[in-house]
Scaffold this active site. Structure first.
Site, PDB file in Angstrom:
ATOM      1  N   ASN A  72       0.830  -1.216   0.000  1.00 17.21           N
ATOM      2  CA  ASN A  72       0.000   0.000   0.000  1.00 17.21           C
ATOM      3  C   ASN A  72       0.858   1.257   0.000  1.00 17.21           C
ATOM      4  OD1 ASN A  72      -0.087  -1.215   2.824  1.00 17.21           O
ATOM      5  ND2 ASN A  72      -1.088   0.686   3.342  1.00 17.21           N
ATOM      6  N   ASP A  73       0.687   2.169   0.934  1.00 16.15           N
ATOM      7  CA  ASP A  73       1.220   3.533   0.826  1.00 16.15           C
ATOM      8  C   ASP A  73       2.695   3.635   0.395  1.00 16.15           C
ATOM      9  OD1 ASP A  73      -1.059   3.485   2.350  1.00 16.15           O
ATOM     10  OD2 ASP A  73      -0.186   4.452   4.091  1.00 16.15           O
ATOM     11  N   GLN A  84       4.661   0.524   2.085  1.00 14.95           N
ATOM     12  CA  GLN A  84       4.015  -0.393   3.015  1.00 14.95           C
ATOM     13  C   GLN A  84       3.851  -1.744   2.339  1.00 14.95           C
ATOM     14  OE1 GLN A  84       2.273   0.412   6.481  1.00 14.95           O
ATOM     15  NE2 GLN A  84       4.333   1.192   6.119  1.00 14.95           N
ATOM     16  N   TRP A 102       4.377   1.355  10.262  1.00 18.91           N
ATOM     17  CA  TRP A 102       3.436   2.016   9.361  1.00 18.91           C
ATOM     18  C   TRP A 102       4.073   3.236   8.698  1.00 18.91           C
ATOM     19  CZ3 TRP A 102      -2.372   2.049  11.293  1.00 18.91           C
ATOM     20  CH2 TRP A 102      -2.871   0.743  11.183  1.00 18.91           C
ATOM     21  N   ASP A 118       1.485   8.753  10.725  1.00 23.60           N
ATOM     22  CA  ASP A 118       1.938   9.170   9.398  1.00 23.60           C
ATOM     23  C   ASP A 118       2.656  10.524   9.379  1.00 23.60           C
ATOM     24  OD1 ASP A 118       0.589   6.845   8.798  1.00 23.60           O
ATOM     25  OD2 ASP A 118      -1.166   7.839   7.940  1.00 23.60           O
TER      26      ASP A 118
HETATM   27  N1  DQQ Z   1      -1.788   3.016   5.743  1.00 27.86           N
HETATM   28  C1  DQQ Z   1      -2.681   4.077   6.074  1.00 27.86           C
HETATM   29  C2  DQQ Z   1      -1.862   4.895   6.997  1.00 27.86           C
HETATM   30  C3  DQQ Z   1      -1.119   3.884   7.787  1.00 27.86           C
HETATM   31  C4  DQQ Z   1      -0.788   2.875   6.753  1.00 27.86           C
HETATM   32  C5  DQQ Z   1      -3.155   4.829   4.870  1.00 27.86           C
HETATM   33  C6  DQQ Z   1      -0.769   1.453   7.234  1.00 27.86           C
HETATM   34  O1  DQQ Z   1      -2.637   5.742   7.809  1.00 27.86           O
HETATM   35  O2  DQQ Z   1       0.051   4.401   8.392  1.00 27.86           O
HETATM   36  O3  DQQ Z   1      -3.406   3.989   3.793  1.00 27.86           O
HETATM   37  O4  DQQ Z   1      -0.357   0.606   6.207  1.00 27.86           O
END
Ligand code: DQQ
Length: 584
Positions: free
Chosen positions: A63-64, A80, A124, A189
């Site tokens: 992900n991110d 991520q 994260w 974040d």
């Molecule tokens: N993904 C979220 C964030 C977090 C992360 C946003 C966890 O808020 O830190 O997609 O994978």
């Protein structure tokens, strides 16, 4: 056969099969054959929804984007990643990839994995900051052993390692813990930090408190001891939990990017927050003495709020690229199929093509454009000029590999005055696109592209425009319609739509579209409106995919120019050496 010759033959075959021009890439022959073969064995190439030039992992959940940066001649992307599954879960790590050319990427060992009480459950999202003396650092959110979100610091083990493979977590972590009034699962974040005129460091953490989305501000003299500022940098009642906030300056006079610490009259500031599954932003002024961000207008919680992208696009993060003086934005594009499908595929998630981002001349909104390095993958150019599209016409853009394409089109609308009025009862562009889909004839529009289409158009993703009159102006609507994108069921086929802030009387309606097997990224009005979609055609895959231009409106439109390129395949997350990522 001699080992190096064997490798050369093997690798050239790979390059030919996958569309990379082998003859230009002879330096790759030095790459270790064993490593290369194991990479090849890992790539699930036969899957139709794997992409050719988008950043993706070889397997599992992604992900991110985290902490993108340019450091000592190398681009880094952390992200991520769940090493255990194709779905999101506990044990998230910071995976790490590096590139010279920003297109081909090698994958490195994970930079951060859960290991300490302050990140026992997961590592994260977060950001990198390059401190004076050319010292990169990471600030990231740890999910601690009690499932609280805390902010941690990590530094490279060896700054002279060009790849910065190993990172050391600061022994005094965590640096910041949820303050009073903030829930332990609403504090995460960290942004890239910026420095005030007196040398103080500042960073923003995303949160939700008192029923408002919040950018909590912290300050520090030494990057280790952080104090919460009594007031947040910004909070907005019409928003929910702010994930992945991003706060950055944009030049008011140029498309060049500027470093995060620039705060003077030559820049404005952008505050981006990710919530309700979308990336929203506001433009304003940053008062760095009062520590206040003063937006031109607040978030409204309606469809008129500005978004980075009006399709599937989340957790974006920018960085200042000091090599080319650009600000570049990365973002995660999730799947639109089911978790069961993802488990079967063995992977989930893409990164959008990185975009250069700058402030529009009118100062109201951002403009985004795929980084120019992408053009190095263009091949087999097809050009069409002055093509008249009468009511109901359609033609195939042939001579390209329609499953992996980059295309740029300019539409001319000769009798604009004749177009129809907008139905003022409809204000939400998504709804208009959904109700007046590509099969509903209007005056000017719908006209545009059918991408990843079967010959008989039973499968097709439509990216199209409609032009309306409204009071004394023209309104340009851009749609990405997934309704007929696949004969498969159980897919998210939401239609996306947004207005494009251009006056079609004075400039042509333009569309750039990047098509890559299961992702379509579209840029209207030269990057003023962006819409990204994920699609999974059942039949229109690989060589069975076609690309058409169409006009389903009663008024004729002319394609003033259309350029299309088949896109070569990039080496993405190849476990090789950095030299393999020099553009061929
Ligand atoms: N993904 C979220 C964030 C977090 C992360 C946003 C966890 O808020 O830190 O997609 O994978």
């Amino acid at each position: 056969m001699d080992k190096s010759l064997l490798f050369f033959v093997g690798f050239s075959c790979f390059l030919l099969i996958h569309g990379v021009k082998a003859e230009d890439c002879n330096h790759l022959t030095e790459t270790d054959n064993t490593r290369f073969q194991s990479f090849k064995a890992l790539v699930p190439e036969e899957q139709p929804y794997r992409t050719a030039y988008h950043f993706q992992s070889l397997k599992n959940w992604l992900n991110d984007p985290n902490g993108p940066m340019y450091y000592n001649g190398v681009y880094h992307l952390f992200y991520q990643y769940n090493p255990h599954s194709a779905l999101f879960g506990e044990g998230m790590v910071w995976a790490h990839s590096a590139s010279y050319d920003f297109i081909n990427w090698i994958s490195l060992d994970h930079a951060l994995v859960p290991s300490e009480p302050f990140d026992a459950i997961s590592c994260w999202s977060g950001s990198t900051t390059i401190l004076p003396g050319n010292k990169p650092v990471i600030l990231y959110t740890g999910i601690d052993a009690n499932y609280n979100q805390v902010q941690n610091l990590a530094t490279p083990k060896n700054r002279s390692d060009p790849l910065l493979v190993e990172w050391v977590k600061y022994s005094g972590n965590p640096l910041m813990t949820p303050p009073n009034g903030v829930n332990g699962d609403n504090f995460r974040d960290p942004t890239t930090a910026w420095q005030g005129p007196d040398g103080t460091w500042k960073v923003v953490i995303g949160s939700y408190s008192n029923k408002q989305g919040v950018a909590i501000l912290y300050q520090s003299k030494d990057f280790v001891n952080w104090t919460m500022h009594p007031e947040p940098l910004y909070s907005a009642s019409k928003t929910t939990m702010w994930e992945c906030p991003d706060f950055f300056p944009v030049s008011i006079t140029s498309t060049n990017g500027v470093d995060a610490s620039v705060a003077n009259p030559s820049v404005r500031h952008v505050m981006k927050a990710s919530f309700n599954s979308h990336d929203y932003y506001i433009v304003g002024t940053y008062d760095n003495e009062q520590e206040k961000f003063l937006p031109d207008a607040d978030f409204t919680g309606t469809s008129s709020d500005l978004r980075i992208d009006y399709g599937k696009f989340y957790a974006s993060k920018t960085f200042f690229d000091s090599k080319t003086n650009r600000r570049i934005l990365w973002a995660w594009v999730n799947e639109s199929d089911s978790s069961e499908d993802d488990k079967q595929k063995g992977w989930s998630g893409l990164q959008a093509i990185p975009r250069k981002v700058w402030l529009d001349r009118a100062g109201k909104q951002l403009v985004q454009w795929p980084v120019e390095e992408l053009n190095n993958l263009r091949d087999n150019q097809v050009d069409i000029y002055g093509k008249h599209l009468a009511r109901g016409s359609i033609f195939e853009v042939s001579g390209i590999t329609a499953s992996q394409v980059d295309t740029e089109i300019m539409f001319e609308l000769p009798e604009l005055e004749e177009t129809g009025f907008m139905d003022t009862s409809l204000v939400d562009p998504h709804l208009i696109c959904d109700r007046q889909d590509s099969s509903v004839t209007g005056k000017y529009g719908p006209f545009g592209l059918f991408a990843l289409a079967t010959k008989d158009l039973k499968e097709r993703t439509a990216i199209f425009f409609r032009i309306f009159r409204s009071d004394n102006r023209y309104v340009v609507l851009m749609c990405s319609e997934q309704k007929r994108s696949s004969l498969r069921n159980n897919l998210d086929k939401t239609t996306y739509g947004a207005f494009v802030d251009i006056d079609p009387h004075h400039e042509m309606v333009s569309l750039r579209t990047l098509i890559d097997h299961s992702i379509i990224e579209s840029f209207g009005g030269k990057g003023k409106t962006c819409i990204t979609a994920r699609v999974y055609p059942k039949l229109a895959i690989n060589n069975e995919a076609h690309l058409f231009a169409f006009n389903n409106g009663t008024m004729s439109v002319t394609i003033s120019s259309l350029h299309a390129w088949s896109m070569n395949k990039a080496l993405i997350n190849y476990r090789g050496s950095l030299e393999d990522t020099e553009s061929c």
